[in-house]
Motif scaffolding. Structure first.
Motif, mmCIF file in Angstrom:
data_model
loop_
_atom_site.group_PDB
_atom_site.id
_atom_site.type_symbol
_atom_site.label_atom_id
_atom_site.label_comp_id
_atom_site.label_asym_id
_atom_site.label_seq_id
_atom_site.Cartn_x
_atom_site.Cartn_y
_atom_site.Cartn_z
ATOM 1 N N SER A 60 0.796 -1.119 0.230
ATOM 2 C CA SER A 60 -0.016 -0.078 -0.123
ATOM 3 C C SER A 60 0.654 1.276 0.076
ATOM 4 N N GLY A 61 2.052 1.122 -0.035
ATOM 5 C CA GLY A 61 2.826 2.298 -0.006
ATOM 6 C C GLY A 61 3.958 2.396 1.147
ATOM 7 N N GLU A 62 3.936 1.836 2.220
ATOM 8 C CA GLU A 62 4.665 2.128 3.374
ATOM 9 C C GLU A 62 6.307 1.614 2.992
ATOM 10 N N SER A 63 7.243 2.162 3.281
ATOM 11 C CA SER A 63 8.580 1.838 3.221
ATOM 12 C C SER A 63 8.944 0.684 3.897
ATOM 13 N N SER A 64 9.612 -0.400 3.243
ATOM 14 C CA SER A 64 10.316 -1.234 3.856
ATOM 15 C C SER A 64 11.230 -0.973 4.932
ATOM 16 N N GLU A 65 11.821 0.024 5.093
ATOM 17 C CA GLU A 65 12.571 0.323 6.139
ATOM 18 C C GLU A 65 11.825 0.841 7.246
ATOM 19 N N ILE A 66 10.878 1.490 7.275
ATOM 20 C CA ILE A 66 9.741 1.783 8.210
ATOM 21 C C ILE A 66 9.327 0.687 9.047
ATOM 22 N N LEU A 67 8.599 -0.366 8.254
ATOM 23 C CA LEU A 67 8.206 -1.456 8.361
ATOM 24 C C LEU A 67 9.222 -2.392 9.208
ATOM 25 N N SER A 68 10.428 -2.327 8.793
ATOM 26 C CA SER A 68 11.412 -3.108 9.321
ATOM 27 C C SER A 68 11.746 -2.600 10.791
ATOM 28 N N LYS A 69 11.847 -1.449 11.132
ATOM 29 C CA LYS A 69 11.898 -0.877 12.456
ATOM 30 C C LYS A 69 10.426 -1.029 13.295
ATOM 31 N N LYS A 70 9.493 -1.058 12.602
ATOM 32 C CA LYS A 70 8.236 -1.243 13.336
ATOM 33 C C LYS A 70 8.019 -2.630 13.736
ATOM 34 N N TYR A 71 8.354 -3.503 13.101
ATOM 35 C CA TYR A 71 7.974 -4.976 13.536
ATOM 36 C C TYR A 71 9.526 -5.570 13.694
ATOM 37 N N ALA A 72 10.463 -5.256 13.745
ATOM 38 C CA ALA A 72 11.726 -5.658 13.740
ATOM 39 C C ALA A 72 12.194 -7.080 13.109
ATOM 40 N N ILE A 73 11.757 -6.582 11.926
ATOM 41 C CA ILE A 73 11.906 -7.628 10.566
ATOM 42 C C ILE A 73 12.743 -6.991 9.564
ATOM 43 N N SER A 74 13.649 -7.767 8.963
ATOM 44 C CA SER A 74 14.461 -7.581 7.950
ATOM 45 C C SER A 74 13.640 -6.906 6.915
ATOM 46 N N SER A 75 14.207 -5.589 6.396
ATOM 47 C CA SER A 75 13.632 -5.061 4.890
ATOM 48 C C SER A 75 13.622 -6.023 3.795
ATOM 49 N N ARG A 76 14.518 -6.853 3.953
ATOM 50 C CA ARG A 76 14.683 -7.962 2.554
ATOM 51 C C ARG A 76 13.610 -9.016 2.830
ATOM 52 N N GLN A 77 13.180 -9.396 4.184
ATOM 53 C CA GLN A 77 12.197 -10.270 4.205
ATOM 54 C C GLN A 77 10.832 -9.519 4.006
ATOM 55 N N ILE A 78 10.669 -8.543 4.605
ATOM 56 C CA ILE A 78 9.472 -7.794 4.117
ATOM 57 C C ILE A 78 9.138 -7.681 2.475
ATOM 58 N N ARG A 79 10.198 -7.197 1.882
ATOM 59 C CA ARG A 79 10.005 -7.255 0.511
ATOM 60 C C ARG A 79 9.870 -8.489 -0.308
ATOM 61 N N TYR A 80 10.337 -9.675 0.336
ATOM 62 C CA TYR A 80 10.011 -11.035 -0.214
ATOM 63 C C TYR A 80 8.536 -11.481 0.062
ATOM 64 N N TRP A 81 8.265 -11.052 1.139
ATOM 65 C CA TRP A 81 6.623 -11.366 1.445
ATOM 66 C C TRP A 81 5.867 -10.486 0.757
ATOM 67 N N SER A 82 6.052 -9.295 0.555
ATOM 68 C CA SER A 82 5.297 -8.595 -0.272
ATOM 69 C C SER A 82 5.143 -9.133 -1.807
ATOM 70 N N GLN A 83 6.256 -9.687 -2.355
ATOM 71 C CA GLN A 83 6.471 -10.376 -3.842
ATOM 72 C C GLN A 83 5.393 -11.553 -3.752
ATOM 73 N N VAL A 84 5.589 -12.497 -2.668
ATOM 74 C CA VAL A 84 4.480 -13.477 -2.646
ATOM 75 C C VAL A 84 3.105 -13.077 -2.397
ATOM 76 N N VAL A 85 2.897 -12.137 -1.838
ATOM 77 C CA VAL A 85 1.490 -11.731 -1.561
ATOM 78 C C VAL A 85 1.005 -11.039 -2.848
ATOM 79 N N ALA A 86 1.898 -10.384 -3.625
ATOM 80 C CA ALA A 86 1.561 -9.865 -4.846
ATOM 81 C C ALA A 86 1.171 -11.031 -5.943
#
Length: 168
Positions: A18-44
């Motif tokens: 939805s447009g949130e930065s992976s870096e911001i989400l990484s700090k918010k959830y304490a999960i690597s930004s690379r992992q978040i980008r992979y999850w978003s790719q799978v969900v897409a």
């Protein structure tokens, strides 16, 4: 079992899509930004069916087909893993590494953990009529020894009880 729940992965991936930065989400959830980008790719790619278990990929033939799909389309490990709805690209990397080291046999499923306990060997019991005289003599000797041990144990218990009574 996965470290993060399926629902959490989808929620975080949707926030990223939805447009949130992976870096911001990484700090918010304490999960690597690379992992978040992979999850978003799978969900897409898979939508609400993302991160469902893939039991068919336990077979060596299916794993080899997954590797061939990556090679023929010249896809990366991450993209191929996302297309196959795998939990992480590391799984595909392990298959690739095993294939290079051991060939097709490296892709076969191996159970993990300790092996099951071996079942005790039960020897068939014969009736007394079928036993030989030697077997009967051995059994009598064993039973006598067992009886003697039990008697000695009982004597020791009684002696201990008497010592306790004398101390009082």
């Amino acid at each position: 079992m996965s470290k993060y729940s399926r629902d959490l992965k989808i929620i975080i991936a949707n926030e990223f899509l939805s447009g949130e930065s992976s870096e911001i989400l990484s700090k918010k959830y304490a999960i690597s930004s690379r992992q978040i980008r992979y999850w978003s790719q799978v969900v897409a790619i898979h939508g609400d069916n993302s991160f469902q278990p893939t039991p068919h990929l336990r077979h060596a033939e299916a794993r080899l087909q997954a590797l061939k799909l990556m090679w023929t389309n010249d896809w990366s490990l991450g993209h191929t893993s996302a297309m196959l709805n795998l939990s992480s690209p590391g799984l595909l990397f392990v298959w690739l590494d095993r294939y290079h080291k051991k060939g097709f046999r490296g892709l076969e499923y191996h159970s993990r953990g300790r092996p099951c306990m071996k079942k005790p060997r039960i020897e068939p019991t014969h009736s007394d009529d079928e036993k030989t005289i030697e077997a009967l003599k051995e059994e009598i000797a064993y039973l006598r020894a067992e009886n003697a041990v039990l008697k000695k144990l009982e004597e020791l218990k009684q002696a201990k009880r008497q010592q306790i009574k004398k101390k009082r």
